[in-house]
Design a protein around this motif. Structure first.
Motif, PDB file in Angstrom:
ATOM      1  N   LEU A 285       0.838  -1.202   0.000  1.00  0.00           N
ATOM      2  CA  LEU A 285       0.000   0.000   0.000  1.00  0.00           C
ATOM      3  C   LEU A 285       0.864   1.239   0.000  1.00  0.00           C
ATOM      4  N   SER A 286       0.366   2.264  -0.670  1.00  0.00           N
ATOM      5  CA  SER A 286       1.044   3.558  -0.680  1.00  0.00           C
ATOM      6  C   SER A 286       0.729   4.307   0.621  1.00  0.00           C
ATOM      7  N   ASP A 287       1.422   5.438   0.826  1.00  0.00           N
ATOM      8  CA  ASP A 287       1.176   6.242   2.033  1.00  0.00           C
ATOM      9  C   ASP A 287      -0.247   6.780   2.057  1.00  0.00           C
ATOM     10  N   GLU A 288      -0.763   7.210   0.922  1.00  0.00           N
ATOM     11  CA  GLU A 288      -2.132   7.719   0.859  1.00  0.00           C
ATOM     12  C   GLU A 288      -3.132   6.607   1.159  1.00  0.00           C
ATOM     13  N   ALA A 289      -2.866   5.407   0.649  1.00  0.00           N
ATOM     14  CA  ALA A 289      -3.762   4.283   0.910  1.00  0.00           C
ATOM     15  C   ALA A 289      -3.745   3.906   2.390  1.00  0.00           C
TER      16      ALA A 289
ATOM     17  N   LEU B 228      -6.080   6.147   4.497  1.00  0.00           N
ATOM     18  CA  LEU B 228      -7.511   5.881   4.365  1.00  0.00           C
ATOM     19  C   LEU B 228      -7.886   4.468   4.766  1.00  0.00           C
ATOM     20  N   LEU B 229      -6.890   3.666   5.176  1.00  0.00           N
ATOM     21  CA  LEU B 229      -7.157   2.274   5.504  1.00  0.00           C
ATOM     22  C   LEU B 229      -8.092   2.163   6.703  1.00  0.00           C
ATOM     23  N   PHE B 230      -8.958   1.158   6.681  1.00  0.00           N
ATOM     24  CA  PHE B 230      -9.929   0.851   7.730  1.00  0.00           C
ATOM     25  C   PHE B 230     -11.058   1.875   7.837  1.00  0.00           C
ATOM     26  N   GLN B 231     -11.121   2.857   6.929  1.00  0.00           N
ATOM     27  CA  GLN B 231     -12.238   3.798   6.917  1.00  0.00           C
ATOM     28  C   GLN B 231     -13.288   3.325   5.919  1.00  0.00           C
ATOM     29  N   PRO B 232     -14.578   3.524   6.225  1.00  0.00           N
ATOM     30  CA  PRO B 232     -15.612   3.142   5.258  1.00  0.00           C
ATOM     31  C   PRO B 232     -15.414   3.868   3.928  1.00  0.00           C
ATOM     32  N   PHE B 233     -15.470   3.116   2.850  1.00  0.00           N
ATOM     33  CA  PHE B 233     -15.286   3.624   1.493  1.00  0.00           C
ATOM     34  C   PHE B 233     -13.889   4.191   1.284  1.00  0.00           C
ATOM     35  N   GLY B 234     -12.983   3.881   2.233  1.00  0.00           N
ATOM     36  CA  GLY B 234     -11.603   4.338   2.068  1.00  0.00           C
ATOM     37  C   GLY B 234     -10.807   3.233   1.406  1.00  0.00           C
ATOM     38  N   HIS B 235     -10.778   3.186   0.105  1.00  0.00           N
ATOM     39  CA  HIS B 235     -10.116   2.114  -0.633  1.00  0.00           C
ATOM     40  C   HIS B 235      -8.630   2.099  -0.314  1.00  0.00           C
ATOM     41  N   GLY B 236      -8.139   0.920  -0.035  1.00  0.00           N
ATOM     42  CA  GLY B 236      -6.733   0.793   0.287  1.00  0.00           C
ATOM     43  C   GLY B 236      -5.870   0.494  -0.910  1.00  0.00           C
TER      44      GLY B 236
ATOM     45  N   GLY C 269     -10.405  -6.111  20.754  1.00  0.00           N
ATOM     46  CA  GLY C 269      -9.103  -6.240  20.109  1.00  0.00           C
ATOM     47  C   GLY C 269      -8.824  -5.096  19.160  1.00  0.00           C
ATOM     48  N   HIS C 270      -7.925  -5.334  18.232  1.00  0.00           N
ATOM     49  CA  HIS C 270      -7.588  -4.303  17.251  1.00  0.00           C
ATOM     50  C   HIS C 270      -6.908  -4.975  16.058  1.00  0.00           C
ATOM     51  N   VAL C 271      -6.831  -4.254  14.957  1.00  0.00           N
ATOM     52  CA  VAL C 271      -6.188  -4.731  13.739  1.00  0.00           C
ATOM     53  C   VAL C 271      -5.293  -3.624  13.212  1.00  0.00           C
ATOM     54  N   ARG C 272      -4.156  -4.000  12.659  1.00  0.00           N
ATOM     55  CA  ARG C 272      -3.237  -3.005  12.110  1.00  0.00           C
ATOM     56  C   ARG C 272      -2.551  -3.553  10.871  1.00  0.00           C
ATOM     57  N   TYR C 273      -2.040  -2.616  10.097  1.00  0.00           N
ATOM     58  CA  TYR C 273      -1.347  -2.956   8.858  1.00  0.00           C
ATOM     59  C   TYR C 273       0.150  -2.840   9.097  1.00  0.00           C
ATOM     60  N   SER C 274       0.891  -3.813   8.618  1.00  0.00           N
ATOM     61  CA  SER C 274       2.340  -3.806   8.758  1.00  0.00           C
ATOM     62  C   SER C 274       2.952  -3.999   7.376  1.00  0.00           C
ATOM     63  N   PRO C 275       3.652  -3.003   6.824  1.00  0.00           N
ATOM     64  CA  PRO C 275       4.272  -3.161   5.504  1.00  0.00           C
ATOM     65  C   PRO C 275       5.484  -4.094   5.585  1.00  0.00           C
ATOM     66  N   GLY C 276       5.717  -4.809   4.520  1.00  0.00           N
ATOM     67  CA  GLY C 276       6.881  -5.694   4.434  1.00  0.00           C
ATOM     68  C   GLY C 276       7.675  -5.418   3.168  1.00  0.00           C
ATOM     69  N   ASP C 277       8.767  -6.185   3.009  1.00  0.00           N
ATOM     70  CA  ASP C 277       9.563  -6.039   1.791  1.00  0.00           C
ATOM     71  C   ASP C 277       8.739  -6.428   0.566  1.00  0.00           C
ATOM     72  N   VAL C 278       7.882  -7.416   0.739  1.00  0.00           N
ATOM     73  CA  VAL C 278       7.013  -7.874  -0.349  1.00  0.00           C
ATOM     74  C   VAL C 278       5.615  -8.015   0.219  1.00  0.00           C
ATOM     75  N   GLY C 279       4.633  -7.426  -0.451  1.00  0.00           N
ATOM     76  CA  GLY C 279       3.250  -7.615  -0.060  1.00  0.00           C
ATOM     77  C   GLY C 279       2.851  -6.798   1.156  1.00  0.00           C
ATOM     78  N   ALA C 280       1.665  -7.142   1.649  1.00  0.00           N
ATOM     79  CA  ALA C 280       1.083  -6.459   2.797  1.00  0.00           C
ATOM     80  C   ALA C 280       0.757  -7.487   3.870  1.00  0.00           C
ATOM     81  N   THR C 281       0.860  -7.076   5.139  1.00  0.00           N
ATOM     82  CA  THR C 281       0.580  -7.950   6.274  1.00  0.00           C
ATOM     83  C   THR C 281      -0.419  -7.253   7.198  1.00  0.00           C
TER      84      THR C 281
END
Length: 563
Positions: free
Chosen positions: A497-501, A504-512, A535-547
């Motif tokens: 994902l880009s910085d802009e994505a 907007l992540l996890f927001q309604p209609f906020g396309h990632g 609980g909670h959920v978070r995005y973690s960028p990696g060298d390849v792909g998204a986690t």
């Protein structure tokens, strides 16, 4: 009074030069007496009378030369010769008791009266009564001591009479003034128009004499004030929002039960508005008390609730500010409903409208309907519309509906979600690697919503990962602070994902994603379900792909689950 001048031929030695107080020294019979016949017959030795002053007079009871004197304790009469003897003894001893001058008597008589009047101005009625008794006793005691020890005579009658008359007169006057004031205030209170005509519920009945009517009127006014106080207390207690009444300095005077439910131990005796606002993370609390502005604003509490703060000044009858009413209204659900309304409007006005317009454009266009691409495009637009509607419905249910909780194994739910999406993964040649089933990872929650949440994360990885790639799932248990948690990790091999994505992540209609594939509601659903389960959920960028890393509270005993 001065003695009259001597008459013609009268010897001046027989006339008193001035008035003289007689010191009797005791009751009648204090002086030695001898019968005159014994002296004349020579029965009394001459040596006995030598160097003595002898007074001759009649002492027989029938002769009438007898007078009442203050030295007789039982009212006996004293003969005139004894009175002359007491006077002679007084002169020989240097004189009798001295009487104060008229000015001195006046001053000493008025001094205790002035002290009592001063006490009337500053002391309570009972204390004034005690002071009056003390002053009367003190006046009598001082007069007695002055007479016995100093030979000074001060008549205490005037001072005692003034003190005895001053207290009842002053008490009557004070009672009359207080009663007149209360009567005027009661009449004014009855004539004033009240927005709460509580007195009309119990009509006033004035019967009896004047005093009885005034007492009844005062009783009715006091009852009306008590009823009004009870009404205000019940009204404050029954308000649906947390409400406090505070003094101008911020000290809390009254608070209803909603405030105690909201702030808990922060609302103790002597609490202030600053303490409540500090508990809400709002240090600038005085801006809400500005009586020149409509102080209404929203603040977010530490528990995530949204509170609408509204204040109103309190004034006395003369217009002086005496405090503020502060209301803490929980508008969390209203804000959530407003967000849902905005989401629904966005869904209907743009997101669902766009694919329908595209379908109509294809139908009205010149492209051949036998072209396979024509049918595929219409199918894609229709499926996008259904995905939008389904995603919105699922998100609304996750935000508002009550959860049916039970204890379950999150590892089994992850396996079920992977099995459900196996056809899509097979169609794209994607391999879903799930963790081994060794060990239990128990959580408490709604099975349907948790399964849907895991499916959204897997579907997101399938959608944005490359064809023929791999989606890796892992499941571990650990500690987050002092809490036991289960951690689910889902990784793909897509572009990330880009910085802009990410913003907007996890927001309604906020396309990632950059090309806006999907409805934009799947990750919002994931975040809502995770937070409602603690609980909670978070995005973690990696060298390849998204986690994506999902954390849920772990339970260790299946018996903890509610039935």
């Amino acid at each position: 009074m001065p003695a009259p001048p001597p008459a013609d031929g009268e010897h001046p030695a027989l006339i008193a030069a001035a008035e003289e107080a007689i010191a009797y020294g005791g009751p009648p019979g204090r002086f030695r007496t001898l019968p005159s016949i014994d002296v004349l017959n020579g029965e009394i030795p001459a040596a006995f009378l030598k160097d003595k002053l002898v007074l001759v007079g009649a002492m027989a009871p029938g002769l009438g030369d007898r007078y009442a004197t203050p030295a007789a304790p039982h009212g006996e009469l004293t003969s005139g010769v004894e009175i002359q003897a007491a006077l002679l003894q007084t002169l020989l001893d240097g004189g009798g008791p001295r009487t104060l001058s008229a000015t001195g008597v006046l001053i000493l008589s008025l001094l205790p009266l002035c002290l009592l009047l001063g006490g009337f101005l500053v002391l309570r009625p009972f204390t004034n009564m005690v002071l009056g008794v003390i002053l009367i006793l003190s006046t009598l005691t001082i007069s007695l001591i002055a007479f016995l020890a100093l030979g000074l005579w001060f008549p205490p009658a005037a001072a005692g009479a003034g003190l005895a008359l001053a207290y009842p007169f002053w008490s009557w006057r004070r009672l009359a003034v207080a009663f007149s004031y209360m009567q005027n205030e009661v009449e004014a209170l009855q004539q004033e128009s009240s927005p709460l005509p509580i007195s009309a519920l119990a009509p006033l009945r004035l019967q009896g004499d004047v005093v009885a009517k005034q007492v009844n009127a005062l009783r009715a006014a006091v009852k009306q004030l008590r009823d009004l106080d009870r009404f205000m207390s019940d009204a404050l207690r029954s308000l649906p929002d947390a409400t406090v009444v505070a003094a101008p300095n911020g000290r809390i005077l009254l608070a209803n039960d909603r405030v105690r439910d909201l702030f808990g131990p922060d609302l103790n005796d002597g609490a202030r508005l600053a303490d409540l606002f500090q508990a809400l993370g709002e240090p600038a609390w005085r801006r809400f008390l500005d009586q020149d502005a409509e102080a209404q604003d929203d603040i977010r509490g530490p528990a995530g609730q949204v509170l609408r703060i509204a204040t109103a000044p309190l004034f006395e009858a003369d217009g002086r500010l005496v405090g503020h009413i502060v209301r803490f209204a929980d508008v969390t659900r209203i804000r959530a409903a407003k967000r849902q309304r905005e989401h629904a409007l966005q869904l209907l006005s743009h997101d669902m409208r766009a694919p329908q317009v595209s379908i109509l454009a294809l139908l009205d266009g010149t492209q051949s309907r036998r072209d396979p691409a024509f049918e595929r495009r219409i199918r894609d637009y229709a499926r996008l519309t259904l995905d939008l509607a389904e995603g919105y419905v699922q998100l609304a249910r996750a935000e508002s509906q009550p959860y049916r909780t039970t204890v379950l194994d999150i590892g089994e739910l992850l396996m079920d979600a992977a099995d459900t999406l196996w056809p899509q993964a097979t169609g794209r040649g994607v391999t879903i690697q799930t963790p081994d089933a060794a060990g239990e990872h128990l959580v408490e929650g709604d099975p349907a919503l948790l399964r849907r949440m895991l499916m959204n994360l897997l579907d997101n990885a399938l959608k944005y990962g490359p064809a023929g790639g791999t989606v890796t799932c892992s499941l571990t248990s650990g500690m987050e602070g002092e809490a036991a948690v289960c951690v689910v990790t889902i990784s793909d091999q897509g572009p990330g994902l880009s910085d802009e994505a990410r913003r907007l992540l996890f927001q309604p209609f906020g396309h990632g994603d950059a090309d806006h594939r999907g409805a934009g509601l799947g990750l919002a659903f994931v975040r809502t379900v995770a937070e409602r389960h603690g609980g909670h959920v978070r995005y973690s960028p990696g060298d390849v792909g998204a986690t994506f890393i999902l954390t849920l509270p772990r339970t260790t005993d299946a018996d903890e689950a509610p039935e």
